[in-house]
Design a protein around this motif. Structure first.
Motif, short mmCIF file in Angstrom:
data_model
loop_
_atom_site.label_atom_id
_atom_site.label_comp_id
_atom_site.label_asym_id
_atom_site.label_seq_id
_atom_site.Cartn_x
_atom_site.Cartn_y
_atom_site.Cartn_z
N TRP A 184 -27.98 -2.30 3.65
CA TRP A 184 -26.96 -1.53 4.38
C TRP A 184 -26.75 -2.03 5.80
O TRP A 184 -25.71 -1.78 6.41
CB TRP A 184 -27.35 -0.06 4.40
N GLY A 185 -27.73 -2.73 6.36
CA GLY A 185 -27.60 -3.20 7.73
C GLY A 185 -26.83 -4.50 7.88
O GLY A 185 -26.51 -4.91 9.00
N ASP A 186 -26.50 -5.15 6.78
CA ASP A 186 -25.77 -6.41 6.83
C ASP A 186 -24.31 -6.16 7.17
O ASP A 186 -23.69 -5.20 6.69
CB ASP A 186 -25.89 -7.12 5.48
N VAL A 187 -23.74 -7.05 7.98
CA VAL A 187 -22.35 -6.89 8.41
C VAL A 187 -21.39 -6.94 7.23
O VAL A 187 -20.30 -6.31 7.27
CB VAL A 187 -21.98 -7.96 9.46
N LEU A 188 -21.75 -7.66 6.15
CA LEU A 188 -20.87 -7.71 4.98
C LEU A 188 -20.96 -6.46 4.13
O LEU A 188 -20.23 -6.32 3.15
CB LEU A 188 -21.21 -8.94 4.13
N THR A 189 -21.84 -5.53 4.51
CA THR A 189 -21.89 -4.23 3.85
C THR A 189 -21.18 -3.18 4.70
O THR A 189 -20.19 -2.58 4.28
CB THR A 189 -23.35 -3.80 3.58
N TRP A 190 -21.70 -2.96 5.92
CA TRP A 190 -21.12 -1.89 6.71
C TRP A 190 -19.76 -2.25 7.30
O TRP A 190 -18.92 -1.38 7.53
CB TRP A 190 -22.08 -1.44 7.82
N GLY A 191 -19.51 -3.56 7.50
CA GLY A 191 -18.22 -3.97 8.04
C GLY A 191 -17.06 -3.60 7.12
O GLY A 191 -16.11 -2.91 7.53
N PRO A 192 -17.09 -4.05 5.85
CA PRO A 192 -16.01 -3.65 4.93
C PRO A 192 -15.91 -2.15 4.72
O PRO A 192 -14.80 -1.62 4.56
CB PRO A 192 -16.40 -4.36 3.62
N LEU A 193 -17.06 -1.45 4.70
CA LEU A 193 -17.00 0.01 4.55
C LEU A 193 -16.25 0.65 5.72
O LEU A 193 -15.42 1.54 5.52
CB LEU A 193 -18.42 0.59 4.45
N ALA A 194 -16.54 0.18 6.94
CA ALA A 194 -15.85 0.73 8.12
C ALA A 194 -14.36 0.41 8.07
O ALA A 194 -13.51 1.28 8.34
CB ALA A 194 -16.49 0.17 9.39
N GLY A 231 -17.64 -3.32 0.02
CA GLY A 231 -18.78 -2.93 0.86
C GLY A 231 -19.90 -2.32 0.05
O GLY A 231 -21.08 -2.66 0.22
N PHE A 232 -19.55 -1.41 -0.84
CA PHE A 232 -20.58 -0.79 -1.68
C PHE A 232 -21.24 -1.82 -2.61
O PHE A 232 -22.44 -1.75 -2.87
CB PHE A 232 -19.99 0.35 -2.51
N SER A 233 -20.47 -2.80 -3.08
CA SER A 233 -21.04 -3.80 -3.99
C SER A 233 -22.05 -4.70 -3.28
O SER A 233 -22.90 -5.31 -3.93
CB SER A 233 -19.91 -4.66 -4.59
N GLN A 234 -21.95 -4.81 -1.96
CA GLN A 234 -22.87 -5.66 -1.21
C GLN A 234 -24.12 -4.94 -0.72
O GLN A 234 -25.03 -5.57 -0.16
CB GLN A 234 -22.14 -6.26 0.01
N ALA A 235 -24.18 -3.62 -0.91
CA ALA A 235 -25.30 -2.85 -0.37
C ALA A 235 -26.63 -3.25 -0.99
O ALA A 235 -27.64 -3.39 -0.29
CB ALA A 235 -25.04 -1.36 -0.58
N GLU A 236 -26.65 -3.44 -2.30
CA GLU A 236 -27.92 -3.75 -2.97
C GLU A 236 -28.40 -5.17 -2.69
O GLU A 236 -29.55 -5.38 -2.30
CB GLU A 236 -27.79 -3.49 -4.48
N PRO A 237 -27.53 -6.21 -2.85
CA PRO A 237 -28.04 -7.56 -2.59
C PRO A 237 -28.29 -7.87 -1.12
O PRO A 237 -29.16 -8.66 -0.79
CB PRO A 237 -26.95 -8.48 -3.17
#
Length: 514
Positions: free
Chosen positions: A243-253, A234-240
């Motif tokens: 933070w609003g993308d489901v592939l960022t916040w979804g894995p973090l949750a 999740g953190f690795s997807q934040a920059e590309p």
């Protein structure tokens, strides 16, 4: 006090004679062997970064795919550390150290000969997996080799300095190898290092060390590794992606949910993957937080100072690596002064927070850089950061592994590496996002294609990231100053520990008093 101490840093009784003979006669050679392995693992987090443009040209992958060469290593390493540490407790530290070395060298060679993007990413993932076995085995072997407080302090000073400066050495070595040989040598270089460490491990490390812990439940492995994997992803997807993308916040949750379930399982399991007393002890908890905060804040230096040197000042990759040398030297000197002279006198409650303040000051000094700055303007920041990391890392690593039962040394060592890895993932994601947003905001009102405006916008983004990095160190100052026990409380704990040889032995009691 027992006449024959059975410290948490002394091997179990059945192998004590062998361990004492081997490690006692050659323990500084053991340290060299373990330090080589640690250096290989830490520098591989950054050494490939400088080689990425050359690898991209050679293998023909695009900018969107480039991050996976870095992310594959981080995902495998971060998610498998707890499993790797527990394997050291179950199967033996020596065995897993050797397996980790052979596997890491093989994966590095595979990456060096890669003829496609997929092969390179697979090799990096394998490197991370074997690093997750190797790093805990190396640190737990160090913990059980050096039991006398003075020698332990010196050994952890060296080992902790390597943990703090490995990223900078990776930048230096990566630039040198890329410019003089080939990007592939950023991977090949691990093979000769691993061969030297393998010979040392075969000759010097005691056989059958640290074997016999109970196997954890499969569900614990799934929850722990799955939680760490999704968190790092999740953190690795934040920059590309944002933070609003489901592939960022979804894995973090999902990661948070899995890790909460994992923690609840560890409280009641008969053979936990990570025994909670390791992390819930007040001093060790402060040490883990210190390592995590230092890992997060330091990425502000490695990432954005590198960008500044190359994109604004026009440094070559090798010159960029050389620019970090004052920081490396400051780490080495500070680590030895702290662990040998200052920690026994003042303890971690004073020195680790002071290191956090030095790190914050170093980051704030970088906010003064502009397009006309020269290298001398960077020196104060490098030196302050070196002092900060030299004050934080060796003391924190030593404290995080102090007083842990031999059967849990691998798990404690894995928690150290996990803290640093998760800290790096958080720092990369948060600071990259902050810098990118600040740069875009600064560019919003600028004329399209104006080079000067683009430079100023980039500098604004860097400065914003440095400020937030300083804030991360400031939070670390508050946490460590609050959580570490006072000297009086620590002395009372040491006296109590001396009466509990099964958990903390007499050899560790003086160190606990610091």
């Amino acid at each position: 006090m027992s006449a024959t101490p059975t410290s948490s840093t002394t091997p179990p009784a059945p192998t004590a004679t062998t361990a004492t003979t081997t490690a006692g006669d050659h323990r500084w050679l053991v340290l060299t062997t373990l330090a080589l392995a640690q250096l290989m693992v830490v520098l591989d987090a950054t050494i490939v970064n400088i080689a990425l443009p050359s690898a991209q040209t050679a293998l023909g992958f695009d900018d969107n795919d480039r991050q996976w060469v870095v992310t594959a290593y981080a995902l495998a390493f971060g998610s498998l550390l707890l499993v790797g540490g527990r394997l050291s407790d179950i199967l033996g530290r020596r065995r897993m150290f050797l397996v980790g070395l052979v596997g890491f060298a093989g994966a590095s060679a595979l990456g060096g000969i890669a003829d496609s993007f997929g092969t390179l990413v697979a090799a990096r993932a394998l490197q991370g997996a074997f690093a997750a076995v190797l790093a805990p085995a190396a640190l737990s072997s160090l913990t059980t080799t050096f039991t006398q407080p003075r020698e332990r302090a010196r050994a952890f000073g060296i080992f902790g300095a390597i943990a703090g400066m490995g990223g900078a050495i990776g930048l230096l070595l990566g630039g040198l190898l890329t410019e003089t040989l080939s990007w592939r040598w950023n991977l090949y270089v691990n093979v000769p290092i691993a061969v030297v460490a393998l010979v040392g491990g075969l000759v010097l490390l005691p056989r059958h060390s640290g074997r016999g812990a109970q196997r954890p439940a499969v569900l614990d492995v799934v929850l722990g590794s799955g939680g760490l994997f999704t968190l790092v992803f999740g953190f690795s997807q934040a920059e590309p992606r944002g933070w609003g993308d489901v592939l960022t916040w979804g894995p973090l949750a999902v990661g948070v949910v899995l890790l909460v379930a994992f923690a609840l399982r560890q409280r009641h399991g008969s053979a936990p993957l990570l025994p909670l007393p390791i992390v819930t002890d007040r001093d060790r908890g402060a040490a883990f937080l210190g390592i995590l905060v230092a890992g997060s804040g330091m990425f502000g230096a490695f990432l954005f100072v590198t960008y500044y040197l190359q994109s604004v000042l026009g440094y070559s990759p090798m010159r960029t690596g050389l620019a970090f040398m004052p920081m490396v030297l400051a780490i080495i000197v500070t680590a030895q002064l702290q662990t040998n002279l200052l920690v026994p006198r003042f303890g971690p409650k004073l020195l680790v927070p002071v290191g956090m303040l030095a790190g914050a000051a170093g980051m704030l000094s970088f906010t003064l850089l502009d397009a006309t700055s020269t290298y001398p303007h960077l020196l104060p920041g490098f030196v302050l950061l070196g002092i900060g990391m030299g004050s934080i890392m060796p003391v924190s690593i030593q404290t995080a592994t102090l007083g842990v039962a031999p059967a849990q040394a691998g798990a404690a060592s894995a928690a150290v590496s996990t803290s640093q890895q998760i800290g790096g993932a958080i720092g990369t994601a948060v600071l990259n996002t902050i810098a990118t947003t600040a740069t875009a905001t600064a560019l919003a009102g600028a004329a399209a294609g104006d080079p000067a405006a683009r430079v100023e916008a980039a500098l604004h983004g860097f400065s914003t990231a440095y400020t937030w990095s300083a804030g991360i160190f400031a939070v670390g100052f508050v946490l460590t100053a609050t959580l570490y026990r006072r000297r009086g409380d620590r002395a009372a704990r040491a006296a109590s520990a001396a009466e509990r040889p099964a958990t903390v032995g007499a050899a560790d009691a003086p160190a606990l008093a610091h």
